[in-house]
Design a protein around this motif. Structure first.
Motif, PDB file in Angstrom:
ATOM      1  N   GLY A  39       0.821  -1.204   0.000  1.00 56.31           N
ATOM      2  CA  GLY A  39       0.000   0.000   0.000  1.00 56.31           C
ATOM      3  C   GLY A  39       0.853   1.252   0.000  1.00 56.31           C
ATOM      4  N   GLY A  40       1.883   1.266   0.826  1.00 53.26           N
ATOM      5  CA  GLY A  40       2.771   2.421   0.879  1.00 53.26           C
ATOM      6  C   GLY A  40       3.454   2.685  -0.449  1.00 53.26           C
ATOM      7  N   LEU A  41       3.827   1.613  -1.155  1.00 50.19           N
ATOM      8  CA  LEU A  41       4.494   1.764  -2.451  1.00 50.19           C
ATOM      9  C   LEU A  41       3.546   2.363  -3.488  1.00 50.19           C
ATOM     10  N   VAL A  42       2.300   1.887  -3.501  1.00 47.72           N
ATOM     11  CA  VAL A  42       1.312   2.448  -4.428  1.00 47.72           C
ATOM     12  C   VAL A  42       1.089   3.925  -4.121  1.00 47.72           C
ATOM     13  N   GLY A  43       0.956   4.258  -2.834  1.00 48.59           N
ATOM     14  CA  GLY A  43       0.770   5.646  -2.442  1.00 48.59           C
ATOM     15  C   GLY A  43       1.947   6.517  -2.823  1.00 48.59           C
ATOM     16  N   LEU A  44       3.145   5.961  -2.715  1.00 51.06           N
ATOM     17  CA  LEU A  44       4.347   6.706  -3.091  1.00 51.06           C
ATOM     18  C   LEU A  44       4.341   7.019  -4.584  1.00 51.06           C
ATOM     19  N   PHE A  45       3.976   6.029  -5.402  1.00 47.29           N
ATOM     20  CA  PHE A  45       3.873   6.274  -6.848  1.00 47.29           C
ATOM     21  C   PHE A  45       2.844   7.365  -7.136  1.00 47.29           C
ATOM     22  N   ASN A  46       1.689   7.285  -6.466  1.00 45.94           N
ATOM     23  CA  ASN A  46       0.671   8.311  -6.658  1.00 45.94           C
ATOM     24  C   ASN A  46       1.199   9.690  -6.276  1.00 45.94           C
ATOM     25  N   GLY A  47       1.805   9.775  -5.097  1.00 42.27           N
ATOM     26  CA  GLY A  47       2.294  11.059  -4.604  1.00 42.27           C
ATOM     27  C   GLY A  47       3.376  11.661  -5.474  1.00 42.27           C
ATOM     28  N   VAL A  48       4.304  10.838  -5.916  1.00 45.34           N
ATOM     29  CA  VAL A  48       5.389  11.326  -6.771  1.00 45.34           C
ATOM     30  C   VAL A  48       4.843  11.780  -8.125  1.00 45.34           C
ATOM     31  N   GLY A  49       3.927  10.993  -8.684  1.00 44.02           N
ATOM     32  CA  GLY A  49       3.341  11.364  -9.972  1.00 44.02           C
ATOM     33  C   GLY A  49       2.618  12.700  -9.903  1.00 44.02           C
ATOM     34  N   ILE A  50       1.942  12.934  -8.777  1.00 48.30           N
ATOM     35  CA  ILE A  50       1.157  14.155  -8.614  1.00 48.30           C
ATOM     36  C   ILE A  50       2.037  15.359  -8.313  1.00 48.30           C
ATOM     37  N   THR A  51       3.002  15.194  -7.417  1.00 46.98           N
ATOM     38  CA  THR A  51       3.788  16.343  -6.958  1.00 46.98           C
ATOM     39  C   THR A  51       5.022  16.619  -7.820  1.00 46.98           C
ATOM     40  N   ILE A  52       5.679  15.580  -8.260  1.00 47.21           N
ATOM     41  CA  ILE A  52       6.917  15.781  -9.020  1.00 47.21           C
ATOM     42  C   ILE A  52       6.644  15.957 -10.506  1.00 47.21           C
ATOM     43  N   PHE A  53       5.726  15.150 -11.049  1.00 45.91           N
ATOM     44  CA  PHE A  53       5.464  15.198 -12.486  1.00 45.91           C
ATOM     45  C   PHE A  53       4.233  16.031 -12.841  1.00 45.91           C
ATOM     46  N   GLY A  54       3.542  16.536 -11.815  1.00 46.48           N
ATOM     47  CA  GLY A  54       2.440  17.454 -12.061  1.00 46.48           C
ATOM     48  C   GLY A  54       1.186  16.825 -12.643  1.00 46.48           C
ATOM     49  N   ILE A  55       1.005  15.527 -12.462  1.00 53.38           N
ATOM     50  CA  ILE A  55      -0.201  14.861 -12.964  1.00 53.38           C
ATOM     51  C   ILE A  55      -1.362  15.178 -12.022  1.00 53.38           C
ATOM     52  N   PRO A  56      -2.508  15.616 -12.521  1.00 56.21           N
ATOM     53  CA  PRO A  56      -3.648  15.896 -11.635  1.00 56.21           C
ATOM     54  C   PRO A  56      -4.021  14.670 -10.809  1.00 56.21           C
ATOM     55  N   PRO A  57      -4.389  14.861  -9.541  1.00 56.87           N
ATOM     56  CA  PRO A  57      -4.694  13.729  -8.661  1.00 56.87           C
ATOM     57  C   PRO A  57      -5.734  12.772  -9.230  1.00 56.87           C
ATOM     58  N   LEU A  58      -6.810  13.304  -9.812  1.00 56.34           N
ATOM     59  CA  LEU A  58      -7.847  12.434 -10.370  1.00 56.34           C
ATOM     60  C   LEU A  58      -7.283  11.559 -11.489  1.00 56.34           C
ATOM     61  N   VAL A  59      -6.458  12.146 -12.338  1.00 54.61           N
ATOM     62  CA  VAL A  59      -5.886  11.403 -13.468  1.00 54.61           C
ATOM     63  C   VAL A  59      -4.891  10.364 -12.963  1.00 54.61           C
ATOM     64  N   MET A  60      -4.021  10.753 -12.050  1.00 57.95           N
ATOM     65  CA  MET A  60      -2.991   9.856 -11.553  1.00 57.95           C
ATOM     66  C   MET A  60      -3.590   8.660 -10.819  1.00 57.95           C
ATOM     67  N   THR A  61      -4.509   8.928  -9.912  1.00 56.72           N
ATOM     68  CA  THR A  61      -5.065   7.824  -9.115  1.00 56.72           C
ATOM     69  C   THR A  61      -6.021   6.955  -9.924  1.00 56.72           C
TER      70      THR A  61
END
Length: 312
Positions: free
Chosen positions: A98-120
């Motif tokens: 779970g933590g790994l999935v959340g980390l991918f989500n968080g990095v995609g959203i904050t570092i790569f600028g992907i909107p949260p709805l799109v990323m998740t």
């Protein structure tokens, strides 16, 4: 604008219990309420993580929670395989995944600028595809007897362990949000991200942590759902995506973030489960229930879901 959504939720709970008792005598019995609380606890744990992400603002909804629940349930079932000795290992594997999935989500959203709805949503698709390939919809793994007993049998003072776990999550969330620096930062970011950044708040780090915590709460719920059901399917967590959002909004946390708390979400989770039970009593099918959930979310957003304006 509804200014006291927690009070409204509690009033609705009382009214729905009365309506359920009128429709089916015994609906409001202590035994039935206890069963509803068990189901609400499972939803409530998922909603805890969803609550954190939403509080962080920027339309931060985690649509991958259902996929994480399913992944955790299948991982836990296969690791413990009905053996009490493997419970600790199963917990560790679930939380790590779970933590790994959340980390991918968080990095995609904050570092790569992907909107949260799109990323998740993209992550949900990845997880669903992975689970279908691995298990092809076939039940996989078994809950250990101790886990099943913890979820469904009296543990302390006549209450099952999963309810005590939910109480513990509630206390943890209250402490986190009201008594820690991280909690203050979450509200600051949700209220005004630019101002929080100018004040020195590590916005990206905090947002990544929110998505990591969200996925870890979902993984914990997946473990408990395995104990409740005894085994798991690839889509066992599908129903928790929309319901976790509705529970948060029912409890008075606007999707714009920055205000609200988990106490209201706990009431919202029980209210939603109560509504589901009444719909089942009325013999309304799954399709009808999904339509009603969607309408419920739209109505909630209309009244107090988005506040006066979206925050930056």
């Amino acid at each position: 604008m509804i200014r006291k959504p927690l009070l409204v939720a509690l009033i609705l709970i009382i009214l729905l219990l009365g309506a359920g008792e009128a429709l089916s005598p015994g609906f409001a019995s202590m035994q039935q309420i206890l069963r509803l609380l068990i189901v609400a606890a499972l939803l409530g744990v998922v909603a805890a993580g969803q609550n954190l992400v939403i509080l962080g603002g920027r339309e931060g909804i985690d649509l991958s929670v259902g996929g994480v629940v399913s992944l955790a349930a299948i991982l836990a079932g296969n690791v413990m395989d009905g053996n009490n000795a493997n419970i600790i290992a199963a917990i560790a594997v679930c939380l790590a995944a779970g933590g790994l999935v959340g980390l991918f989500n968080g990095v995609g959203i904050t570092i790569f600028g992907i909107p949260p709805l799109v990323m998740t949503l993209g992550m949900l698709g990845v997880l669903q595809g992975l689970l279908v390939v691995i298990r092809q919809g076939i039940p996989s793994g078994l809950a250990a007897p101790a886990l099943a007993n913890f979820v469904s049998k009296p543990f302390l003072l006549g209450l099952p362990g999963v309810i005590w776990l939910w109480i513990g999550v509630g206390l943890l969330m209250a402490f986190l949000l009201r008594r820690t620096t991280l909690g203050y930062r979450i509200y600051a970011i949700g209220s005004n991200e630019n101002a929080a950044f100018m004040a020195g708040t590590p916005v990206k780090t905090v947002r990544i942590m929110l998505f990591v915590l969200s996925s870890m709460f979902s993984a914990l719920a997946g473990l408990c759902i395995l104990g409740y059901a005894g085994t798991s399917f690839a889509n066992v967590g599908d129903s928790y995506m929309l319901s976790s959002i509705i529970a948060v909004v029912l409890g008075g946390t606007p999707l714009s973030g920055g205000k609200g708390g988990y106490t209201g979400t706990m009431a919202g989770a029980f209210l939603l489960v109560l509504m589901q039970s009444i719909l089942t009593t009325l013999s309304i099918g799954e399709a009808g229930r999904q339509i009603i959930y969607g309408i419920t979310l739209l109505v909630l957003l209309l009244f107090y879901g988005r506040s006066k304006a979206l925050r930056g």
